[in-house]
Design an enzyme around this catalytic site. Structure first.
Site, PDB file in Angstrom:
ATOM      1  N   LYS A 134      72.931  53.934  50.802  1.00 33.71           N
ATOM      2  CA  LYS A 134      74.021  53.775  49.681  1.00 33.71           C
ATOM      3  C   LYS A 134      74.215  52.269  49.522  1.00 33.71           C
ATOM      4  O   LYS A 134      74.213  51.332  50.362  1.00 33.71           O
ATOM      5  CB  LYS A 134      75.193  54.361  49.832  1.00 33.71           C
ATOM      6  N   GLU A 181      93.315  51.860  46.635  1.00 35.48           N
ATOM      7  CA  GLU A 181      92.861  51.902  47.755  1.00 35.48           C
ATOM      8  C   GLU A 181      93.116  51.255  49.071  1.00 35.48           C
ATOM      9  O   GLU A 181      93.290  49.949  49.083  1.00 35.48           O
ATOM     10  CB  GLU A 181      91.358  51.643  47.774  1.00 35.48           C
ATOM     11  N   GLU A 225      78.974  60.722  49.226  1.00 38.00           N
ATOM     12  CA  GLU A 225      79.422  59.271  49.178  1.00 38.00           C
ATOM     13  C   GLU A 225      80.643  59.380  49.964  1.00 38.00           C
ATOM     14  O   GLU A 225      80.872  58.308  50.915  1.00 38.00           O
ATOM     15  CB  GLU A 225      79.577  58.915  47.806  1.00 38.00           C
ATOM     16  N   GLU A 361      80.764  55.721  34.940  1.00 35.42           N
ATOM     17  CA  GLU A 361      81.664  55.641  35.967  1.00 35.42           C
ATOM     18  C   GLU A 361      82.502  54.058  35.796  1.00 35.42           C
ATOM     19  O   GLU A 361      83.708  54.063  35.904  1.00 35.42           O
ATOM     20  CB  GLU A 361      81.329  55.874  37.260  1.00 35.42           C
ATOM     21  N   LYS A 365      86.613  53.224  35.386  1.00 33.72           N
ATOM     22  CA  LYS A 365      87.425  52.490  36.282  1.00 33.72           C
ATOM     23  C   LYS A 365      87.821  51.142  35.321  1.00 33.72           C
ATOM     24  O   LYS A 365      89.001  50.709  35.786  1.00 33.72           O
ATOM     25  CB  LYS A 365      86.480  51.876  37.478  1.00 33.72           C
TER      26      LYS A 365
END
Length: 374
Positions: A134, A181, A225, A361, A365
Site C-alpha cells: 500500500k 486523527e 486498508e 476521495e 477530503k
C-alpha cells in the site's frame, strides 16, 4: 481576550493555536526556547531535547515534517522537526473572532487532477508487481487570494468540533488544519491512538448515508486498508514497550462530509521526560499516511509524488515536562501565505484502487477546508 483573539493579535514570529475536542484551547505566543531537529533520528533527538528543555509546569508545542529532510521553498521555516517553549501560554474557551471576510474572494486552482490519476495508476502497478502492499498518494489544490488564517481557524473550529484544530504560525506563514486523527496521546501512564483509515462520503439523506456506511463496512478495499493500520499501530507500540490492551471494535466515525473506519488502540507505559515524542517516532509515518512496508513506501513517495509535503501528514502537538502530551496527524490541512492557501489531501492506494475513485476521495477530503473558505 480569548485564546484565538490572542493568536490573531500576536505580531511576533512564533504563534501556535491548539484546540482539542472537549478541552479548553491553548495558544503559545513567542519563543522562549527553540530546538530544531532533522535526519532519521529526529524523534529521538526531539525527545532528548524536550527532557532538557522543559521546566516543571511548562509545555512545548512541536511539529514535524512528513519526511526527515528540512523544509524548502514554500516550507522554509518549517524544518523536519521543531519544538518551541512559548514566552506565554494562554488557555481559555475556544471562542472565535471576527475575521477579515476576504476568504470568499479566493480563486481555486486545481491543476493536479490528470497527473494525480497517472500517479495512482503508477502506484497500483508497483503494488501489483510486489514492490509495495500500500502507498498513500497526495496532491494539492491552491486557493489564491487574500486570506486571514485566524478566520479560517475560527471557521474550522465551528465546523469540526470533534477534531483538533491547529495553527502553527511562522511570520507571514501559517500551517493550519482540522485533523480527526490522533497519532499518540500519553496521559499519566495511558497510551491512546486510533487507526483511522477507510473512507466514504456522506449521503444526501439518511437512507443514502446509511447505505454509504454499509458499503464502507463491507468494502474489501477499505477493510484491507484499515487492517494494515491497526496491525501496524499495535506492533510498533508493543516494540516500543507499551503493554497493550485487547484490540477494540472497529466503528464508523462520522464527520461533516465524510465517514471513516476507526479502531481505538490503548495500552500502558510508565511516562518519562520526552516519552511521548519517543512513541510518536515509533509510529510515524503510519500506513494511513505513508504506506506499507514503511521504508519502501516512503522511498516510493519521495521518488514519485509530485509535491513537497512539508508538515502535511506529519505529527503536530504538544509535550509537557513529564513527557506526557498529545499529537495528531496533520491532515485536512493547508499552508496559508500572503498569496492564499495551498491545501493537501491524499488517498491510500492498494492493488484494487481505481484512479478516478481515489481522485474523488481526495476531492472529498479537500472540502474540509474548501467549504469554509469559499
Amino acid at each position: 481576550m480569548n485564546p484565538l483573539e490572542e493568536f490573531a493579535s500576536w505580531s511576533d514570529d512564533d504563534r501556535v493555536y491548539w484546540r482539542a475536542p472537549g478541552v479548553d484551547a491553548m495558544v503559545g505566543l513567542g519563543a522562549a526556547r527553540v530546538v530544531e531537529v532533522d535526519g532519521v533520528r529526529r524523534f529521538t533527538a526531539a525527545a532528548a531535547a524536550a527532557a532538557e528543555l522543559l521546566d516543571e509546569g511548562e509545555i512545548a508545542f512541536a511539529g514535524f515534517g512528513f519526511a526527515d529532510r528540512p523544509g524548502t521553498g514554500e516550507w522554509e521555516g518549517y524544518p523536519s522537526g521543531r519544538l518551541v517553549v512559548p514566552k506565554r501560554v494562554v488557555r481559555g474557551a475556544a471562542l472565535g473572532v471576527s475575521g477579515t471576510g476576504t476568504n470568499n474572494a479566493l480563486r481555486i486552482e486545481d491543476s493536479t487532477r490528470a497527473s494525480y490519476r497517472d500517479t495512482v495508476k503508477h502506484a497500483a502497478e508497483a503494488i501489483n508487481a510486489g514492490e509495495l502492499a500500500k502507498v498513500v498518494v497526495a496532491r494539492t489544490v491552491d486557493a489564491i487570494g487574500p486570506v486571514d488564517p485566524t478566520d479560517v481557524i475560527a471557521r474550522l473550529s465551528r465546523r469540526f468540533e470533534s477534531c483538533v484544530v491547529f495553527g502553527f504560525g511562522r511570520g507571514p506563514l501559517c500551517f493550519l488544519g482540522a485533523s480527526p486523527e490522533v497519532l499518540l496521546e500519553l496521559q499519566d501512564d495511558l497510551v491512546t491512538t486510533f487507526a483511522l483509515a477507510g473512507t466514504a462520503p456522506r449521503g444526501a439523506n439518511s437512507a443514502q448515508d446509511q447505505a454509504n456506511i454499509d458499503h464502507l463496512i463491507s468494502n474489501p478495499k477499505e477493510q484491507s486498508e484499515h487492517r494494515y493500520v491497526v496491525e501496524y499501530l499495535r506492533t510498533r507500540l508493543a516494540l516500543a514497550g507499551v503493554d497493550l490492551d485487547p484490540v477494540g471494535p472497529t466503528e464508523v466515525r462520522t464527520l461533516p462530509g465524510i465517514h471513516h473506519l476507526s479502531t481505538k488502540v490503548t495500552g500502558r507505559i510508565v511516562p518519562e521526560p520526552g516519552g511521548v515524542l519517543r512513541l510518536v517516532g515509533a509510529l510515524h509515518p503510519t500506513p494511513a499516511v505513508g504506506g506499507t512496508p514503511t521504508t519502501f513506501a516512503q522511498q516510493w513517495i519521495s521518488q514519485n509524488e509530485e509535491l513537497e509535503r512539508g508538515w502535511y501528514a506529519g505529527p503536530v502537538g504538544w509535550i509537557d515536562h513529564r513527557g506526557c502530551g498529545s499529537f495528531y496527524v496533520a491532515l485536512r490541512s493547508a499552508l496559508a501565505s500572503p498569496e492564499g492557501l495551498r491545501l493537501f489531501a491524499g488517498a491510500g492506494i492498494v492493488a484494487s484502487s481505481d484512479p478516478e475513485q481515489e481522485l474523488i476521495e481526495t476531492d472529498l477530503k479537500l472540502t474540509a477546508i474548501l467549504d469554509v473558505v469559499t
